[in-house]
Design a protein around this motif. Structure first.
Motif, PDB file in Angstrom:
ATOM      1  N   ALA A 187       0.934  -1.074  -0.018  1.00  0.00           N
ATOM      2  CA  ALA A 187       0.035   0.021  -0.049  1.00  0.00           C
ATOM      3  C   ALA A 187       1.058   1.246   0.137  1.00  0.00           C
ATOM      4  N   HIS A 188       0.393   2.324  -0.354  1.00  0.00           N
ATOM      5  CA  HIS A 188       1.106   3.529  -0.706  1.00  0.00           C
ATOM      6  C   HIS A 188       0.406   4.723  -0.235  1.00  0.00           C
ATOM      7  N   VAL A 189       1.085   5.392   0.564  1.00  0.00           N
ATOM      8  CA  VAL A 189       0.357   6.895   0.930  1.00  0.00           C
ATOM      9  C   VAL A 189       1.269   8.046   0.230  1.00  0.00           C
ATOM     10  N   PRO A 190       1.129   8.297  -0.926  1.00  0.00           N
ATOM     11  CA  PRO A 190       1.980   9.337  -1.598  1.00  0.00           C
ATOM     12  C   PRO A 190       2.101  10.421  -0.952  1.00  0.00           C
ATOM     13  N   GLU A 191       3.384  10.969  -1.256  1.00  0.00           N
ATOM     14  CA  GLU A 191       3.562  12.178  -0.561  1.00  0.00           C
ATOM     15  C   GLU A 191       3.023  13.552  -0.963  1.00  0.00           C
ATOM     16  N   ASP A 192       2.646  13.587  -2.335  1.00  0.00           N
ATOM     17  CA  ASP A 192       1.961  14.853  -2.814  1.00  0.00           C
ATOM     18  C   ASP A 192       0.497  14.193  -2.992  1.00  0.00           C
ATOM     19  N   ARG A 193      -0.456  14.251  -1.819  1.00  0.00           N
ATOM     20  CA  ARG A 193      -1.505  13.606  -2.153  1.00  0.00           C
ATOM     21  C   ARG A 193      -2.451  14.439  -2.972  1.00  0.00           C
ATOM     22  N   LEU A 194      -2.493  15.831  -3.157  1.00  0.00           N
ATOM     23  CA  LEU A 194      -3.304  16.420  -4.069  1.00  0.00           C
ATOM     24  C   LEU A 194      -3.054  15.919  -5.533  1.00  0.00           C
ATOM     25  N   ARG A 195      -1.815  15.662  -5.716  1.00  0.00           N
ATOM     26  CA  ARG A 195      -1.350  15.234  -6.943  1.00  0.00           C
ATOM     27  C   ARG A 195      -1.613  13.780  -7.305  1.00  0.00           C
ATOM     28  N   ASP A 196      -1.040  13.061  -6.573  1.00  0.00           N
ATOM     29  CA  ASP A 196      -1.381  11.688  -6.770  1.00  0.00           C
ATOM     30  C   ASP A 196      -2.304  10.945  -6.033  1.00  0.00           C
ATOM     31  N   GLY A 197      -2.673  11.156  -4.700  1.00  0.00           N
ATOM     32  CA  GLY A 197      -3.364  10.439  -3.828  1.00  0.00           C
ATOM     33  C   GLY A 197      -4.907  10.548  -4.171  1.00  0.00           C
TER      34      GLY A 197
END
Ligand SMILES: Nc1ncnc2c1ncn2[C@@H]1O[C@H](COP(=O)(O)OP(=O)(O)OP(=O)(O)O)[C@@H](O)[C@H]1O
Ligand SMILES: Nc1ncnc2c1ncn2[C@@H]1O[C@H](COP(=O)(O)OP(=O)(O)OP(=O)(O)O)[C@@H](O)[C@H]1O
Ligand SMILES: [Mg+2]
Ligand SMILES: [Mg+2]
Lengths: 509, 310, 323, 360
Positions: free
Chosen positions: A342-352
């Motif tokens: 599982a992955h919580v991306p650091e740029d949530r607005l862009r990727d998450g």
């Protein structure tokens, strides 16, 4: 003395949300004024009203005792107000110089101005010890450097009242320290500064007075000298905050992920990652510390399947990760997710998240194929129930799954992303900057969730620039610099100075 | 009682500077002379043609004129449904006891203007600007080339088409550009068979001091002195005659191919181009005209075998 | 076929003559889109200004009044588009397409109403723009190459042709080296940043659309007053879409956009030359297939040589002060 | 004020009706200036397009093609792709259908011919969309440019093919031969004689089914979710493991196939032969329909019917009122698109003010 800024009974409503309710307080001239509060407390809204970005439904703003109606940002700028926004306000494909000049060009022809402004900027950079190249393009700059550009913009425009909305959220300790040096210089020059931050230590370090907001209202305003972190936290959240979260003893299990000799070069053959090797075991949290821009993002992207490594051996639960013979990473993250990563991306607005989708739809993202029935359709009743449960468990506010996620505060968006990834019951969890821009109450709950996951035997790889966070969560710490791992520490050896040295690339032999 | 009359134009519309417009002119002439009105509609697609025809047939019209080969199938179908209504189809052949199909021997008229062009040309290079590359336009080109080569075997004919979509009939800029490029290659007489785009061709010819040849209706008056002649295709007469016959009760079904002999096509000589047509040219053209009418010269129709002999 | 059969001289002159329609419109689109407003309504504006400029030039017998009137109408349409896109925050594609369709109908109806010539205006006769004859053209005419270069390639065109070519460096300068251009680019890229820096985004976009409207009018005027000498229904024949294509092709940059326009002009001219000519290897290509040459070339160039196109980031999104 | 504050009934009904009325008002002004009575004209328009069953049949016949091109544009738009190429895709789809019919219409029965036609049309439509799709996915070539180019290329190619190979010997019409009677879509007037002699055929029902499938797939299926994610945030789509390039190619294939299906209605439903430029702008109208209908199935249907009605009503009106040229309706189409599609919230402030005053 006349206060520099005075808010009188400001109210602002967005649809059903009362973002500001009867907010009144004043800010003394030549002081640094802190503003704290939970995500969604209404801090940014209030500052946007001061900057002419929104109009208050009712209430008044006084500058130097004069009532002002500030309708546009142009008017605010003319009144000597400058603002560094929570989300950067930079034009990415233009140079630093052009960004600084934008709106303050000083004439129709740019050519003549450009030379003088560039000279001025270089002078400012030397004077305030800001490391920015005026001719660099914004998109090439690291987040920290972009932050410095925002500051540079305000210095250049010599604003008298400077608003900083969470300027330190993306900065390292060193960067924060040098920002604060600049703020102190400003203060000496008689400027008034309003600082919004979620880091209470910073409030204590630099502000003179602090105002606490909750649910759109002012809960209290106190001189900084007479308060403590605990008191502020209590005012903010309405309950005491636990600093040292309980966790089970460190009993790492079998290796989950082994990385050997990982290399990454970009299209121009620049070495982004070199000789990366480490092992991650079940039931442990390994944190990667480092100044942002030193390859952490790339490492995470590779491990999540969003990017292909140039070479390297990555073993996950005894089998090699399926990068082989692909020429791009198109669709690879799905394969990884199916393996239990599982992955919580650091740029949530862009990727998450997909901003225009509802919260409920965002809880599907990445798991769309798992949630469909055999006709390929979603059962939205079940998904809504799942979403409601997830919002309850992770305390997402407001708990309305039909809301567009873009309307949620950053902290609540982050909770949705983490909840979604936790719910997938992963064996390996990649977490990037999980609490960037998140209030202390939410940090506590996110940390609690991550620790619970570790205790349940999940292997967690955490990338964070917050050493506080690293200390609170990690069992082991890897430090990265220039695309390499420059050192490894156990949590018992935690030592800010030593980590700082490693982050700067100084190997301790 | 006066006959009830109707016209269905095809997608080009009644102002297409081509056969639709010519039909409109014929009908107008009839109206002026007899004071008998007619109904007119435009069908933008083949489906609409059928719809319009049926709509008019239901109004119990006596005669419906369908302009353009695109309406062939529609006429055939509707004529069967309404045996009491009479139809005249221009440019196409439809079956039916109540249908008169009128086609034109465009190649014969084009032959004549080809003769005139070859004689008027100093460079012995002729141009042809067509709208879209379809058999009808090729028939014009082929007749034109036959006439020119019969007059002066070494003459060279450069052909260009404006385009491939409906816009090709309404693009005077491109029509002009094609003429310019032909002029730059030495052409000094150009025959424009491209509806509205052809107007750009003729305009450019005038501007560049070259000669243009008009089509369908007599276009000599557009730029007097720079239009050598026009290849007139008397759709107007065909419509006028049909309407008249209907009025007089002499209308007949069948297939009519109108060439020079039948007055269906011709070249145009009037005060506007009188000065351009020297006695030699006139003599030669009239000679060719007579030969064709007499059957001494046989102009080959491109459409007959989908190929041009020259 | 020999090299001479290509008539390269004729092709080049033809390229110069055909490019202005596209250049004006593409530069217009560039201003609009660099400010963040999609301008798919170029076609409609070209058509409207073509009609109005021809009608007014005919009525007044003065081509300059025609050009001015076309400018006013095209600018007014651009303002309508701006009102839809900026103030109403409506869908910019819909607004543009609406203008295209409406103008296609309205210009015909008006032309027919006023002139009764089937959607055509009368011939302008003398009321057309003159061609510039460079001084001494006659003298050098007979010198090989140089004479042709001076008198035919460089000289001998309408003033609007020179305006179109002069526009390219001017637009480049305005976009990259003026305050207007800096703000324009900022609005198209990140209007929130521009707004925070004190730029009035809506005003800037209105101005950009105004410039677009004015530039686009020349395209129509050129078609009607210079190239054809009259207005004819739907005479823009897709030029607006082609201009938009050239702009996307040029990655929203003035010089590359200009090259895109030249490319269309060039291959259009080549296509005229090779129609009906016996070519090596392939032989004689049928006329209808020849017509696709410019378009096939575009696709090949786009697929083969060009890097990914990067549109202005905020293109098409109305500016709303909220997250 | 905020448009989201409006009650649902206002955005769904009051606004569209006010917008339509505004467009009609401007149109009435033009008709008045042309010297005809606006009310009478509107009456004729309404009667001929909607009230008279045969007219309604024609309206729905035209709408059937528009639904397909509208769907074609819409589905690509869901993935953030602006497919301007439906015109060419429908044209090429017509070729596929025609080849299938020319090959089998004398041997196969109707029930086999129709699926063959549908398959041929969809296949060729998809084929024509696949190159732009591939270039967008793999080379980043802008889909707007490539699809515009492919429209032009298609026009040339079809011109060549029809003129060179399909016109039967000795025929004038630039069209293929007419297919046998077996190769015809069953007309709805068999079951509803009131429709009279209209070409309204089962394509309309297929169009309705396509709308439903589209609605379900886009908003309820996992694939539709992926599609919309790609359109809304390609970064997030990559993060979610959606194969961007495969998605782009797939959706373009579907988009092209849908456009191709539009030709089934116009050819097998009515003319029974392939003719030059038979599409006549239906692909471009599809763009307007997709935009006006907000890519929503119901919106697409309503806009398609509106356009069909304008075309149908416009004819009868220009027949009755010679002063009103058919082109007037092109202008009115533009007005409707402007008022209903681009300025949809024009009256929102007024309505909000009225509502507030009532409350307060
Ligand atoms: N433009 C908007 N439209 C609707 N709601 C909004 C808008 N801007 C803010 N809100 C809502 O207003 C409330 C206050 O938001 P604001 O951004 O001021 O909070 P904040 O204190 O700055 O939070 P954070 O710490 O996350 O930055 C939140 O509930 C937010 O969702
Ligand atoms: N305002 C913001 N809030 C949240 N995240 C942000 C913000 N601005 C930028 N980011 C993201 O933070 C991340 C940090 O970027 P930065 O360039 O500083 O270093 P990095 O990610 O560690 O490494 P690299 O630059 O090599 O990707 C980036 O992914 C960036 O997109
Ligand atoms: Mg905030
Ligand atoms: Mg925040």
């Amino acid at each position: 003395m006349q206060p520099a800024v005075e808010f009188r009974a400001i109210s602002k409503q967005f649809g059903a949300v009362q973002a500001n309710a009867d907010v009144s307080f004043s800010i003394a001239k030549g002081s640094i004024h802190g503003l704290v509060g939970e995500n969604g407390a209404g801090k940014s809204t209030l500052m946007s009203i001061l900057y002419g970005y929104y109009r208050a439904d009712s209430g008044q703003i006084l500058l130097d005792g004069q009532a002002q109606s500030i309708r546009t940002s142009q008017e605010a700028i003319r009144l000597g107000i400058g603002m560094v926004h929570q989300h950067f306000m930079l034009v990415e494909n233009m140079t630093v110089l052009d960004n600084v000049m934008l709106g303050a060009e000083g004439g129709f022809k740019l050519a003549a101005q450009r030379a003088t402004v560039e000279a001025q900027l270089r002078a400012i950079c030397t004077r305030y010890r800001l490391d920015v190249d005026p001719l660099a393009t914004i998109a090439e700059l690291s987040v920290g450097a972009q932050q410095r550009v925002e500051i540079l913009k305000q210095i250049y425009r010599s604003a008298n009242i400077l608003i900083l909305d969470e300027p330190t959220a993306v900065l390292t300790a060193q960067e924060t320290a040098s920002l604060f040096d600049i703020l102190r210089l400003f203060k000496e020059q008689g400027k008034t500064i309003i600082l919004i931050t979620h880091k209470l230590q910073e409030i204590l370090d630099i502000t003179d007075t602090v105002t606490v907001m909750r649910g759109g209202r002012v809960i209290g305003a106190v001189p900084t000298a007479g308060t403590t972190k605990e008191e502020l936290a209590n005012m903010m959240v309405g309950r005491p905050i636990e600093n040292n979260l309980p966790r089970a003893p460190y009993h790492p299990g079998a290796p989950v992920l082994t990385v050997e000799n990982l290399q990454l070069q970009d299209a121009q053959h620049v070495q982004l990652l070199a000789d990366i090797g480490f092992t991650l075991r079940a039931g442990e949290i390994v944190a990667i510390a480092g100044v942002s821009g030193n390859g952490q993002s790339e490492l995470m992207e590779i491990l999540a399947g969003m990017r292909l490594p140039t070479t390297g051996k990555l073993t996950y639960l005894g089998q090699e990760l399926p990068y082989g013979r692909r020429h791009d990473a198109d669709g690879l993250p799905l394969a990884f997710r199916e393996l239990g990563i599982a992955h919580v991306p650091e740029d949530r607005l862009r990727d998450g998240v997909v901003k225009s989708f509802s919260v409920m739809h965002n809880t599907i993202l990445g798991y769309q194929d798992k949630l469909k029935n055999r006709w390929g359709l979603f059962d939205f009743k079940a998904i809504a129930a799942r979403c409601a449960g997830l919002m309850k468990k992770f305390d997402v506010r407001p708990a309305n799954g039909d809301l567009r996620i873009g309307l949620l505060s950053g902290g609540n968006q982050q909770k949705v992303v983490i909840a979604r990834e936790v719910l997938a019951q992963p064996k390996l969890m990649l977490v990037g900057q999980p609490t960037r821009g998140v209030d202390i109450g939410t940090i506590e709950s996110i940390h609690t969730q991550l620790l619970a996951l570790r205790d349940a035997g999940v292997a967690i790889l955490l990338v964070s620039v917050e050493l506080e966070e690293v200390r609170a969560l990690a069992d082991r710490i890897l430090v990265m610099c220039g695309g390499r791992i420059t050192g490894e520490l156990k949590i018992e050896e935690f030592d800010t100075t030593r980590i700082g040295l490693l982050m700067g690339g100084m190997h301790k032999s | 009682a006066d006959p009830k009359l109707g016209i269905v134009y095809d997608a080009g519309g009644k102002f297409d500077k081509s056969f639709n417009q010519s039909a409109f002119e014929g009908a107008s002439r009839f109206k002026k002379e007899t004071n008998i009105n007619f109904i007119e509609v435009q069908a933008s697609s083949d489906t609409q043609a059928e719809q319009m025809l049926r709509g008019l047939a239901r109004k119990n019209l006596d005669l419906i004129a369908s302009i353009g080969f695109a309406q062939t199938q529609a006429v055939q179908k509707v004529a069967k449904e309404f045996p009491k209504v009479h139809f005249v189809l221009i440019d196409g052949v439809a079956q039916g006891a109540n249908v008169n199909s009128v086609t034109f021997k465009e190649e014969e008229g084009s032959y004549l203007v080809g003769v005139a062009a070859a004689m008027a040309s100093k460079s012995k290079k002729l141009g042809f600007v067509g709208g879209i590359d379809i058999p009808l336009i090729r028939a014009f080109a082929c007749g034109y080339e036959q006439g020119a080569k019969a007059t002066y075997p070494k003459v060279e004919v450069i052909q260009n088409m404006v385009g491939t979509t409906a816009a090709a009939w309404n693009d005077p800029a491109k029509g002009g550009e094609l003429a310019r490029s032909q002029f730059e290659r030495g052409v000094d007489v150009v025959f424009a068979v491209a509806g509205g785009s052809g107007l750009g061709t003729l305009q450019t010819a005038k501007e560049k001091g070259k000669l243009g040849i008009g089509v369908d209706s007599n276009q000599n008056h557009l730029y007097p002195g720079s239009i050598l002649t026009s290849m007139v295709k008397r759709v107007d007469n065909a419509i006028y005659d049909s309407f008249m016959q209907m009025k007089n009760g002499t209308w007949k079904a069948g297939v009519t191919a109108k060439g020079l002999k039948e007055g269906g096509v011709d070249w145009a000589l009037d005060e506007n181009n009188r000065k351009l047509i020297t006695p030699e040219i006139e003599k030669r053209v009239l000679g060719a005209r007579k030969d064709i009418i007499d059957g001494k010269v046989k102009v080959i129709d491109y459409r007959a075998g989908n190929h041009c002999p020259v | 076929m020999t090299f001479a059969d290509l008539h390269l001289d004729s092709v080049l002159v033809s390229t110069v003559r055909n490019a202005p329609v596209l250049i004006f419109a593409a530069m217009a689109g560039l201003f609009a889109e660099r400010s963040g407003v999609i301008d798919i309504g170029l076609e409609g504006k070209i058509l409207a200004s073509a009609f109005v400029s021809a009608a007014v030039a005919f009525a007044t017998q003065n081509p300059w009044y025609g050009v001015a009137a076309g400018m006013a109408v095209s600018a007014a349409l651009a303002m309508l588009q701006a009102y839809v896109a900026i103030t109403q925050k409506g869908n910019q594609l819909v607004g543009g397409i609406a203008i295209n369709i409406a103008m296609s109908g309205l210009t015909f109806v008006l032309a027919q109403f006023f002139f009764q010539q089937g959607g055509r205006t009368p011939d302008l006769g003398q009321a057309r723009l003159f061609d510039v004859v460079l001084p001494g053209s006659a003298a050098v005419e007979h010198i090989p190459f140089l004479g042709w270069l001076y008198a035919h390639l460089i000289g001998g065109h309408s003033v609007l042709v020179y305006l179109a070519f002069a526009l390219v460096p001017l637009v480049h300068w305005v976009i990259y080296h003026s305050r207007f251009g800096l703000r324009l680019r900022a609005c198209g890229e990140n209007p929130h940043a521009a707004d925070a820096a004190g730029v009035n985004v809506e005003r800037q976009r209105y101005l950009a659309m105004l410039v677009a409207g004015v530039l686009c009018s020349f395209s129509g005027a050129y078609l009607a007053i210079v190239q054809s000498g009259f207005f004819l229904r739907d005479m823009s024949a897709g030029a607006g879409y082609l201009a938009l294509t050239a702009m996307v092709f040029g990655n929203w940059r003035p010089v590359y956009t200009f090259l895109g326009c030249l490319m269309f002009g060039f291959f259009g001219a080549v296509q005229i030359q090779i129609e009906g000519v016996e070519l090596p290897v392939v032989g004689r290509i049928p006329g209808s297939l020849i017509q696709m040459v410019p378009y096939v070339v575009t696709v090949i160039v786009l697929a083969g040589l060009m890097a990914k196109s990067v549109a202005p980031k905020a293109l098409g999104t109305p500016f709303v002060k909220s997250r | 004020m905020n448009n989201h504050d409006l009650p649902r009934w206002a955005t769904a009904f009051v606004l569209p009706i006010l917008n339509l009325l505004s467009a009609m008002l401007v149109a009435a002004g033009v008709i008045y200036l042309l010297g005809e009575s606006p009310t009478e004209s509107l009456g004729i328009l309404l009667h001929s397009a909607i009230l008279n069953p045969e007219g309604l049949g024609y309206t729905l016949f035209y709408a059937s093609s528009f639904v397909f091109t509208g769907l074609s544009v819409s589905i690509a738009m869901q993935a953030g792709l602006f497919n301007i190429g439906s015109e060419g895709q429908m044209y090429f789809g017509g070729l596929g259908l025609t080849l299938a019919m020319l090959a089998f219409d004398s041997t196969l029965p109707t029930w086999a011919l129709i699926p063959a036609a549908i398959a041929g049309a969809a296949l060729f439509g998809a084929l024509w969309a696949c190159v732009p799709g591939y270039l967008q996915a793999k080379r980043g070539s802008h889909i707007v440019v490539t699809t515009i180019m492919f429209n032009f290329i298609c026009a040339s190619l079809m011109n060549f093919i029809i003129v060179k190979y399909l016109i039967p010997a000795g025929e004038q019409n630039t069209a293929s031969r007419a297919f046998s009677d077996a190769a015809a879509m069953p007309l709805l007037n068999q079951w509803f004689p009131v429709l009279g002699e209209t070409p309204l055929n089962i394509s309309f029902l297929i169009a309705l089914v396509a709308l439903v499938i589209y609605g379900v797939v886009v908003s309820r299926s996992a694939w539709g979710f992926k599609l919309r994610t790609v359109g809304q945030n390609p970064h997030a789509a990559h993060y979610a493991g959606i194969r961007l390039s495969k998605m782009i190619i797939t959706v373009m294939l579907i988009s092209g196939a849908l456009a191709g299906l539009g030709s089934v209605n116009s050819i097998l439903g009515s003319t029974h032969y392939l003719s030059l430029n038979f599409v006549g702008g239906a692909g471009f109208i599809g763009i307007a329909i997709a935009l006006m209908g907000r890519q929503h199935p119901l919106g697409i249907l309503l806009s398609a019917v509106l356009f069909g009605a304008l075309i149908q009503g416009g004819f009868d009106l220009s027949l009755e009122k010679p002063n009103i040229p058919t082109e007037t309706f092109i202008f009115i189409q533009g007005l409707i698109i402007l008022f209903c599609g681009a300025m949809e919230y024009f009256y929102a402030p007024a309505i909000i003010a009225v509502l507030k005053r009532k409350k307060g």
